[in-house]
Every structure is written in structure tokens, then in C-alpha cells.
Scaffold this motif. Structure first.
Motif, mmCIF file in Angstrom:
data_model
loop_
_atom_site.group_PDB
_atom_site.id
_atom_site.type_symbol
_atom_site.label_atom_id
_atom_site.label_comp_id
_atom_site.label_asym_id
_atom_site.label_seq_id
_atom_site.Cartn_x
_atom_site.Cartn_y
_atom_site.Cartn_z
ATOM 1 N N GLY A 129 5.796 19.754 -7.558
ATOM 2 C CA GLY A 129 5.340 18.792 -8.641
ATOM 3 C C GLY A 129 5.427 17.421 -8.360
ATOM 4 N N THR A 130 6.039 16.873 -7.288
ATOM 5 C CA THR A 130 6.001 15.368 -7.094
ATOM 6 C C THR A 130 5.097 14.756 -5.804
ATOM 7 N N ARG A 131 4.268 15.785 -5.381
ATOM 8 C CA ARG A 131 3.553 15.454 -4.354
ATOM 9 C C ARG A 131 2.289 14.591 -4.569
ATOM 10 N N VAL A 132 1.449 14.425 -5.831
ATOM 11 C CA VAL A 132 0.791 13.494 -6.386
ATOM 12 C C VAL A 132 1.273 12.030 -6.446
ATOM 13 N N ILE A 133 2.691 12.012 -7.286
ATOM 14 C CA ILE A 133 3.205 10.599 -7.311
ATOM 15 C C ILE A 133 3.739 10.215 -6.001
ATOM 16 N N VAL A 134 4.094 10.888 -5.058
ATOM 17 C CA VAL A 134 4.530 10.700 -3.767
ATOM 18 C C VAL A 134 3.391 10.018 -2.923
ATOM 19 N N LYS A 135 2.284 10.732 -2.958
ATOM 20 C CA LYS A 135 1.111 10.154 -2.504
ATOM 21 C C LYS A 135 0.564 8.842 -3.064
ATOM 22 N N LEU A 136 0.782 8.529 -4.450
ATOM 23 C CA LEU A 136 0.567 7.453 -5.312
ATOM 24 C C LEU A 136 1.423 6.217 -4.744
ATOM 25 N N VAL A 137 2.841 6.524 -4.437
ATOM 26 C CA VAL A 137 3.676 5.586 -4.070
ATOM 27 C C VAL A 137 3.405 5.255 -2.456
ATOM 28 N N GLN A 138 2.985 6.057 -1.837
ATOM 29 C CA GLN A 138 2.696 5.795 -0.297
ATOM 30 C C GLN A 138 1.226 4.691 -0.319
ATOM 31 N N ILE A 139 0.422 5.230 -1.140
ATOM 32 C CA ILE A 139 -0.745 4.074 -1.351
ATOM 33 C C ILE A 139 -0.255 2.727 -1.798
ATOM 34 N N PHE A 140 0.558 2.605 -2.757
ATOM 35 C CA PHE A 140 0.904 1.431 -3.069
ATOM 36 C C PHE A 140 2.006 0.843 -2.044
ATOM 37 N N ASP A 141 2.874 1.398 -1.230
ATOM 38 C CA ASP A 141 3.512 0.891 -0.107
ATOM 39 C C ASP A 141 2.796 0.499 0.897
ATOM 40 N N GLU A 142 1.544 1.179 1.023
ATOM 41 C CA GLU A 142 0.647 0.728 2.278
ATOM 42 C C GLU A 142 0.232 -0.618 2.038
ATOM 43 N N ALA A 143 -0.198 -0.695 0.767
ATOM 44 C CA ALA A 143 -0.780 -1.990 0.102
ATOM 45 C C ALA A 143 0.229 -3.079 0.367
ATOM 46 N N TRP A 144 1.585 -2.932 -0.181
ATOM 47 C CA TRP A 144 2.485 -3.778 -0.236
ATOM 48 C C TRP A 144 2.850 -4.405 1.411
ATOM 49 N N ARG A 145 2.950 -3.278 2.332
ATOM 50 C CA ARG A 145 3.199 -3.642 3.669
ATOM 51 C C ARG A 145 2.044 -4.504 4.248
ATOM 52 N N SER A 166 16.344 0.648 -7.449
ATOM 53 C CA SER A 166 16.764 0.839 -6.312
ATOM 54 C C SER A 166 16.930 2.234 -5.674
ATOM 55 N N ASP A 167 17.324 3.188 -6.628
ATOM 56 C CA ASP A 167 17.065 4.426 -6.291
ATOM 57 C C ASP A 167 15.897 4.972 -5.786
ATOM 58 N N ILE A 168 14.919 4.503 -6.456
ATOM 59 C CA ILE A 168 13.537 5.017 -6.109
ATOM 60 C C ILE A 168 12.920 4.457 -4.783
ATOM 61 N N ARG A 169 13.624 3.296 -4.646
ATOM 62 C CA ARG A 169 13.343 2.499 -3.464
ATOM 63 C C ARG A 169 13.868 3.564 -2.138
ATOM 64 N N ASN A 170 15.368 3.802 -2.497
ATOM 65 C CA ASN A 170 15.899 4.592 -1.423
ATOM 66 C C ASN A 170 15.437 5.809 -1.078
ATOM 67 N N GLU A 171 14.932 6.490 -2.231
ATOM 68 C CA GLU A 171 14.416 7.958 -2.203
ATOM 69 C C GLU A 171 12.853 7.874 -1.624
ATOM 70 N N MET A 172 12.124 6.774 -1.884
ATOM 71 C CA MET A 172 10.648 6.988 -1.521
ATOM 72 C C MET A 172 10.534 6.213 -0.138
ATOM 73 N N GLY A 173 11.707 5.384 0.347
ATOM 74 C CA GLY A 173 11.536 4.700 1.562
ATOM 75 C C GLY A 173 10.506 3.536 1.371
ATOM 76 N N THR A 174 10.655 2.725 0.516
ATOM 77 C CA THR A 174 9.865 1.669 0.280
ATOM 78 C C THR A 174 10.624 0.609 0.088
ATOM 79 N N ASP A 175 10.265 -0.865 0.090
ATOM 80 C CA ASP A 175 10.809 -1.981 -0.304
ATOM 81 C C ASP A 175 10.079 -2.800 -1.384
ATOM 82 N N MET A 176 9.145 -2.079 -2.003
ATOM 83 C CA MET A 176 8.466 -2.899 -3.148
ATOM 84 C C MET A 176 9.358 -3.402 -3.949
#
Length: 229
Positions: A129-145, A166-176
């Protein structure tokens, strides 16, 4: 690892039950799902189906996981073939809408009104159920980096959410930043709101003659809202 004939037969029966369940979901809706009806279409007695699926809720869980997996597979394949964060985001949005319009019963099961009395087991449904939101975060994280996501000062109105972000950053592996995550959450909610309006015909059947154009306009606004460049 090889499987035994019994294991293959069981897997095939579960696939058949899921397929027939999808047909009943489309025809009658989630609340009317019946294992007895599934057994009848499968050509077996009800007690035979209970060896594979013990209850209506287990059947619903099978269908929920199946629908999330279908959507996730299509989104992953389409987005992975696109280049750059903006095009990947547009592709994700178009793919979600396309799947929802093609599979309205499955979309309604995932994103429509809850089925009375049914509670999806998190251990089975959270991953799919979280695959699409994980993909969305990956897209935004790629743009951020890549410095392709506009950096803005986090407003004071978000100060109470810093721990959550902060919890989201830790869970998703992003520093946005908190602001970038807040905009991402808003885009996420807005995207599925726009798709739901279309799939569930909330506009009215004769309001817009070119809904594709409305959706493309909305996607362009979401790109601006996210800060994608």
C-alpha cells in the motif's frame, strides 16, 4: 527454489480465487463479496474455498494486496522508464489516473469508502500500500539531491510537525527539509483527490468534455506546488 505440485496447485487456486473475487468486486462491490459465490464460480463447494481463504475479510485482504500490487507495478514500470524528476512525477500521476479509470472497482477498494466491518491487516497491506508514495518520495528526493527542488524557508506554522518530519526522513532515507516534505504531502493528497474526483465522477458526467486537459492542468499546478524545476 523449486516448488512441489501441491504448492503450485495451491498457488493457482489462490490466483483463481483472486481473479473471481475481482470480478465480483467489479459487479457487486466490496460490501457484497461472498465466499459462497466465489466457490460457486470456481466450481467447488464452499468448504473447499475455506481451505484457502477462511473468511470474507481474508478475501478482501487478498483483493487489497492484489490491487495495490497492480498499481505499484504499473507505476514502477512507467516511472522507471521516464527521465528526470518532473517527467517522472507527471508519469506517476498519469499512471495512477489511468489505472484508476481502467480499474474503478479496485481503485474504490483502496481509496474509496471503507468497507463496513473490515480492517486491513497492516502486516499484509502496508508494504504494497505504500509503494506509490515511496516512489513519489524518491522522485522528490532525487530532485532535492540534484538541486531541482526549490528550497524555501520552513514557515513557523509547521514547527509543531518537525518531529513527524524527522521520522519521515529517517524512514524514507531522505534529508529534504520540513517545507519540502510538507509540500510533497500536499501534492500527494491533491493528486489522489484529483484522480478520485475523476474516477468517482464527482465532476458530473456532462461538466467537462475534456477531462484529460483538466488533469494535465492540475498536474502542472502540482509541479509548481512541489517546487520541481
Amino acid at each position: 527454489m523449486s516448488t512441489t505440485p501441491r504448492e503450485r496447485a495451491r498457488a493457482q487456486t489462490l490466483l483463481d480465487i483472486t481473479r473471481i473475487g475481482r470480478e465480483h468486486l467489479a459487479a457487486d462491490g466490496a460490501a457484497a463479496l461472498s465466499l459462497r459465490a466465489v466457490a460457486r464460480d470456481l466450481g467447488v463447494v464452499s468448504s473447499a474455498v475455506y481451505r484457502y481463504v477462511k473468511s470474507r475479510d481474508e478475501l478482501l485482504t487478498l483483493l487489497v494486496v492484489d490491487a495495490y500490487t497492480q498499481l505499484g507495478d504499473e507505476v514502477d514500470a512507467a516511472v522507471d522508464a521516464a527521465d528526470g524528476p518532473v517527467e517522472k512525477f507527471l508519469t506517476l500521476g498519469r499512471t495512477v489516473r489511468s489505472w484508476g479509470l481502467r480499474e474503478p472497482a479496485g481503485y474504490a477498494l483502496l481509496f474509496g469508502s471503507p468497507v463496513p466491518g473490515y480492517h486491513a491487516p497492516a502486516e499484509q497491506t502496508t508494504g504494497p500500500g505504500t509503494r506509490v508514495i515511496v516512489k513519489l518520495v524518491q522522485i522528490f528526493d532525487e530532485a532535492w539531491r540534484e538541486d531541482r527542488l526549490v528550497a524555501r524557508t520552513t514557515p513557523a506554522s509547521l514547527s509543531g510537525l518537525h518531529g513527524d518530519f524527522s521520522d519521515i526522513r529517517n524512514e524514507m532515507g531522505t534529508d529534504m527539509s520540513d517545507d519540502a516534505l510538507a509540500r510533497g504531502v500536499t501534492v500527494w493528497a491533491s493528486l489522489f483527490g484529483a484522480v478520485s474526483f475523476d474516477v468517482f465522477d464527482q465532476y458530473g458526467s456532462d461538466t467537462f468534455g475534456a477531462r484529460d486537459q483538466i488533469f494535465e492542468y492540475q498536474l502542472a499546478l502540482f509541479v509548481e506546488l512541489a517546487g520541481l524545476t
